[in-house]
Write a protein that holds these residues in place. Structure first.
Motif, PDB file in Angstrom:
ATOM      1  N   PRO A  19       0.892  -1.169  -0.040  1.00 54.96           N
ATOM      2  CA  PRO A  19       0.038  -0.038   0.162  1.00 54.96           C
ATOM      3  C   PRO A  19       0.848   1.150   0.071  1.00 54.96           C
ATOM      4  N   ALA A  20       0.330   2.335  -0.607  1.00 50.94           N
ATOM      5  CA  ALA A  20       1.164   3.768  -0.598  1.00 50.94           C
ATOM      6  C   ALA A  20       1.071   4.305   0.668  1.00 50.94           C
ATOM      7  N   MET A  21       1.899   4.928   1.054  1.00 52.62           N
ATOM      8  CA  MET A  21       2.084   5.625   2.276  1.00 52.62           C
ATOM      9  C   MET A  21       2.752   7.084   1.977  1.00 52.62           C
ATOM     10  N   THR A  22       2.281   8.078   2.946  1.00 54.83           N
ATOM     11  CA  THR A  22       2.820   9.445   2.953  1.00 54.83           C
ATOM     12  C   THR A  22       3.215   9.697   4.386  1.00 54.83           C
ATOM     13  N   VAL A  23       4.198  10.537   4.686  1.00 58.76           N
ATOM     14  CA  VAL A  23       4.673  11.273   5.965  1.00 58.76           C
ATOM     15  C   VAL A  23       4.028  12.332   6.012  1.00 58.76           C
ATOM     16  N   ILE A  24       3.561  13.015   7.082  1.00 55.87           N
ATOM     17  CA  ILE A  24       3.074  14.154   7.447  1.00 55.87           C
ATOM     18  C   ILE A  24       3.444  14.534   8.750  1.00 55.87           C
ATOM     19  N   GLU A  25       3.363  15.981   8.790  1.00 61.35           N
ATOM     20  CA  GLU A  25       3.941  16.466  10.283  1.00 61.35           C
ATOM     21  C   GLU A  25       2.276  16.821  10.873  1.00 61.35           C
ATOM     22  N   VAL A  26       2.361  16.258  12.292  1.00 62.55           N
ATOM     23  CA  VAL A  26       0.881  16.203  12.934  1.00 62.55           C
ATOM     24  C   VAL A  26       1.179  16.902  14.423  1.00 62.55           C
ATOM     25  N   VAL A  34       0.952   7.730   7.149  1.00 61.91           N
ATOM     26  CA  VAL A  34      -0.527   7.466   6.735  1.00 61.91           C
ATOM     27  C   VAL A  34      -0.474   6.612   5.432  1.00 61.91           C
ATOM     28  N   ARG A  35      -0.840   5.605   5.410  1.00 60.68           N
ATOM     29  CA  ARG A  35      -1.270   4.842   4.241  1.00 60.68           C
ATOM     30  C   ARG A  35      -2.315   5.193   3.620  1.00 60.68           C
ATOM     31  N   THR A  36      -2.139   5.912   2.341  1.00 57.34           N
ATOM     32  CA  THR A  36      -2.992   6.665   1.481  1.00 57.34           C
ATOM     33  C   THR A  36      -3.750   5.402   0.391  1.00 57.34           C
ATOM     34  N   SER A  37      -3.365   4.114   0.735  1.00 57.75           N
ATOM     35  CA  SER A  37      -4.045   3.287   0.136  1.00 57.75           C
ATOM     36  C   SER A  37      -4.179   2.210   0.911  1.00 57.75           C
ATOM     37  N   ASP A  66       4.005   3.659  11.209  1.00 54.83           N
ATOM     38  CA  ASP A  66       5.345   4.231  11.657  1.00 54.83           C
ATOM     39  C   ASP A  66       5.958   4.856  10.249  1.00 54.83           C
ATOM     40  N   PRO A  67       6.387   6.075  10.149  1.00 53.88           N
ATOM     41  CA  PRO A  67       7.044   6.925   9.227  1.00 53.88           C
ATOM     42  C   PRO A  67       8.072   6.048   8.396  1.00 53.88           C
ATOM     43  N   LEU A  85      -9.020  10.590  20.864  1.00 57.69           N
ATOM     44  CA  LEU A  85      -8.192  11.411  20.556  1.00 57.69           C
ATOM     45  C   LEU A  85      -8.636  12.969  20.079  1.00 57.69           C
ATOM     46  N   PRO A  86      -7.967  13.839  20.125  1.00 56.09           N
ATOM     47  CA  PRO A  86      -8.496  15.318  19.783  1.00 56.09           C
ATOM     48  C   PRO A  86      -8.378  15.549  18.324  1.00 56.09           C
ATOM     49  N   THR A  87      -9.299  16.220  17.793  1.00 51.85           N
ATOM     50  CA  THR A  87      -9.591  16.579  16.303  1.00 51.85           C
ATOM     51  C   THR A  87      -8.382  17.150  15.848  1.00 51.85           C
ATOM     52  N   HIS A  88      -7.590  18.108  16.653  1.00 49.34           N
ATOM     53  CA  HIS A  88      -6.660  18.922  16.000  1.00 49.34           C
ATOM     54  C   HIS A  88      -5.411  17.805  15.853  1.00 49.34           C
ATOM     55  N   VAL A  89      -5.445  16.573  16.257  1.00 42.33           N
ATOM     56  CA  VAL A  89      -4.502  15.523  16.004  1.00 42.33           C
ATOM     57  C   VAL A  89      -4.767  14.554  14.873  1.00 42.33           C
ATOM     58  N   VAL A  90      -6.151  14.271  14.919  1.00 37.84           N
ATOM     59  CA  VAL A  90      -6.583  13.307  14.070  1.00 37.84           C
ATOM     60  C   VAL A  90      -6.991  13.738  12.826  1.00 37.84           C
ATOM     61  N   ASP A  91      -7.523  15.080  12.561  1.00 35.98           N
ATOM     62  CA  ASP A  91      -8.133  15.566  11.301  1.00 35.98           C
ATOM     63  C   ASP A  91      -7.117  15.500  10.125  1.00 35.98           C
ATOM     64  N   PRO A  92      -5.773  15.896  10.399  1.00 38.90           N
ATOM     65  CA  PRO A  92      -4.855  15.791   9.368  1.00 38.90           C
ATOM     66  C   PRO A  92      -4.365  14.535   8.870  1.00 38.90           C
ATOM     67  N   LEU A  93      -4.651  13.400   9.861  1.00 36.28           N
ATOM     68  CA  LEU A  93      -4.599  12.147   9.552  1.00 36.28           C
ATOM     69  C   LEU A  93      -5.653  11.742   8.668  1.00 36.28           C
ATOM     70  N   LEU A  94      -6.932  11.931   9.081  1.00 33.38           N
ATOM     71  CA  LEU A  94      -7.957  11.526   8.377  1.00 33.38           C
ATOM     72  C   LEU A  94      -7.970  12.087   6.862  1.00 33.38           C
ATOM     73  N   ASP A  95      -7.582  13.399   6.501  1.00 31.54           N
ATOM     74  CA  ASP A  95      -7.388  14.103   5.518  1.00 31.54           C
ATOM     75  C   ASP A  95      -6.554  13.181   4.591  1.00 31.54           C
ATOM     76  N   MET A  96      -5.453  12.544   5.095  1.00 29.60           N
ATOM     77  CA  MET A  96      -4.348  11.971   4.006  1.00 29.60           C
ATOM     78  C   MET A  96      -5.097  10.465   3.761  1.00 29.60           C
ATOM     79  N   ALA A  97      -5.959  10.039   4.878  1.00 30.90           N
ATOM     80  CA  ALA A  97      -6.127   8.498   4.960  1.00 30.90           C
ATOM     81  C   ALA A  97      -7.386   8.093   3.983  1.00 30.90           C
ATOM     82  N   LEU A  98      -8.479   9.255   3.967  1.00 33.66           N
ATOM     83  CA  LEU A  98      -9.574   9.053   3.181  1.00 33.66           C
ATOM     84  C   LEU A  98      -9.522   8.327   1.740  1.00 33.66           C
ATOM     85  N   PRO A  99      -8.391   8.771   1.019  1.00 33.12           N
ATOM     86  CA  PRO A  99      -8.160   8.178  -0.294  1.00 33.12           C
ATOM     87  C   PRO A  99      -8.165   6.605  -0.225  1.00 33.12           C
TER      88      PRO A  99
END
Length: 129
Positions: A19-26, A34-37, A66-67, A85-99
């Motif tokens: 699966p594809a993965m990207t690394v983001i700053e949270v 975050v696995r994008t697939s 793990d990055p 978990l607080p939304t300021h932490v999970v929202d960026p993760l969810l945005d990347m994970a939806l695909p």
């Protein structure tokens, strides 16, 4: 089978289990993978297991990794723990994970616009009465 078809089959076989993965700053966490697939079977299982209350937590459990190694890091947590978990932490993760589950950001924005338009129409009708 032609050489071209054999090459294409080999390309598909080479993608198995990757699966594809990207690394983001949270915020508050730093670099997170975050696995994008997902693998097709994983996505089917996700849709079978999710409920309204657990869909976001389950998505994070199946995609946050793990990055460096790509190993899933929330697999050992319960969905209730992830839901805490607080939304300021999970929202960026969810945005990347939806695909990973086949949802594109443009579709979400379109749905949000429809909801906003419906709310504005409702408010307009209320003001006229």
């Amino acid at each position: 089978m032609s050489n071209q078809n054999t090459h294409l089959v080999n390309m598909f076989l080479g993608a198995i289990g990757k699966p594809a993965m990207t690394v983001i700053e949270v915020p508050d966490l730093g670099k997170v993978g975050v696995r994008t697939s997902m693998l097709l079977g994983e996505r089917s299982k996700f849709y079978a297991e999710r409920t309204t209350d657990t869909a976001n937590a389950l998505l994070l459990q199946k995609t946050v990794c793990d990055p460096v190694t790509g190993d899933l890091v929330l697999a050992g947590l319960t969905l209730d723990q992830i839901n805490s978990l607080p939304t300021h932490v999970v929202d960026p993760l969810l945005d990347m994970a939806l695909p990973a589950i086949g949802i594109k950001k443009a579709v979400l924005e379109k749905e949000a616009d429809k909801l906003l338009e419906a709310e504005e129409l409702k408010n307009s009708e209320t003001d006229q009465n």
